[in-house]
Design an enzyme around this catalytic site. Structure first.
Site: not given
Length: 334
Positions: A54, A56, A104, A109, A218
């Site tokens: 979270s 983004h 991504k 991820d 980030h």
């Protein structure tokens, strides 16, 4: 640092409860952290599942709906979702035609989506994975092996989502998603650092009067820091970096999709002014613009700055881009 939250510990769950209240056409499980298109299993479509940390927003939950994602899995702030979320989402959207994971390129991820794909396949769900790695600025940054996945994620999810909506089979949906990623490049610029709810202070130090070129979503380091420049000079660097990188694969001699994306704290007044400079640079380089999107779509909390994403678009990509979409954050043609 003042934030419009109850507590850092509940910020994601609270946001999901708000999403559910604002968009009753979505099934939002704030506890399991899965957002699902309510009619995901209808029509025998391929399911599209994406997700990530979270912070983004509107990526990814804001892109769940007809013509785009079937489900999204939000993790904690800047933290990958876990495989259980992804498996739950895959089961919720699988109509027997298989599921495409859009991932991504960040280490957490990738590992978690790979594990989720194995678990889903054990349960009889066919899964394809597409990796988005469009950031031309740096390789092997803090969170990645290889290039980071940034703004092209929106292009991949919209175009692949339209293909799935039309009833294309899983292999075809995955193939066009990969084509979009391979045809795309992005470059980000930070004017200020972002502040995570848990930390309550900027995630890195960016002195007044400086900007960082090639930043990640980030707050990862970019290529270099420079004294603050006018928007026109920033556009020269950002657009030039993307075009030069894309030209290594093939000349950019056709139309492009353009995304001028705010990082969260940059007002539209500035973004449209910056887009004027992007359009100027593209015209000077002889690049035809087919479609443009300006706004905050792939953000980094309250970071000031922007990113530019270009996608070398063929006729099929443009047709699918123009196809109807109805999500919380992106909608046209319906």
């Amino acid at each position: 640092m003042k934030m419009l939250i109850n507590s850092p510990q509940t910020v994601v769950a609270d946001a999901l409860r708000g999403l559910a209240a604002a968009h009753p056409d979505l099934d939002v499980d704030a506890e399991a952290r899965v957002v699902v298109r309510r009619d995901a299993r209808q029509g025998g479509r391929v399911g599209l599942v994406s997700g990530g940390g979270s912070g983004h927003e509107p990526l990814h939950a804001g892109f769940v709906g007809p013509g785009m994602l079937s489900a999204a899995c939000p993790g904690e702030v800047f933290t990958s979702p876990v495989p259980d979320q992804m498996v739950r989402a895959a089961k919720a959207v699988d109509s027997g035609q298989g599921v495409l994971f859009v991932v991504k390129n960040y280490t957490g991820d990738v590992l978690n989506f790979d594990m989720a794909a194995e678990l889903a396949e054990e349960d009889g769900i066919r899964v394809e994975r597409v990796l988005v790695n469009d950031d031309v600025a740096v390789t092997d940054s803090l969170y990645t092996a290889g290039r980071r996945g940034t703004g092209a994620t929106l292009f991949v999810e919209k175009i692949a989502g339209a293909a799935a909506e039309e009833g294309a089979p899983l292999e075809q949906v995955a193939a066009i998603a990969r084509r979009v990623n391979e045809a795309s490049g992005s470059f980000g610029v930070a004017l200020s650092a972002c502040t995570t709810p848990a930390k309550g202070s900027p995630t890195f130090d960016l002195p007044d009067g400086e900007l960082e070129l090639g930043i990640g979503i980030h707050g990862e380091p970019g290529r270099e820091r420079r004294p603050m420049m006018p928007a026109g000079e920033i556009a020269e660097v950002a657009v030039g970096s993307v075009l030069d990188d894309m030209a290594n694969a093939a000349p950019v001699d056709g139309p492009v999709l353009v995304l001028v994306n705010g990082m969260g704290a940059t007002p539209l007044l500035e973004l449209y002014g910056f887009h004027a400079e992007v359009a100027r640079v593209l015209a000077a380089r002889g690049v035809q613009v087919a479609r443009t999107l300006v706004g905050n779509y792939v953000t980094s909390l309250d970071m000031a700055g922007c990113s530019v994403t270009l996608c070398r678009a063929d006729e099929e990509m443009l047709r699918l881009w123009d196809a109807p979409v109805q999500t919380a954050a992106l909608r046209w043609g319906r």
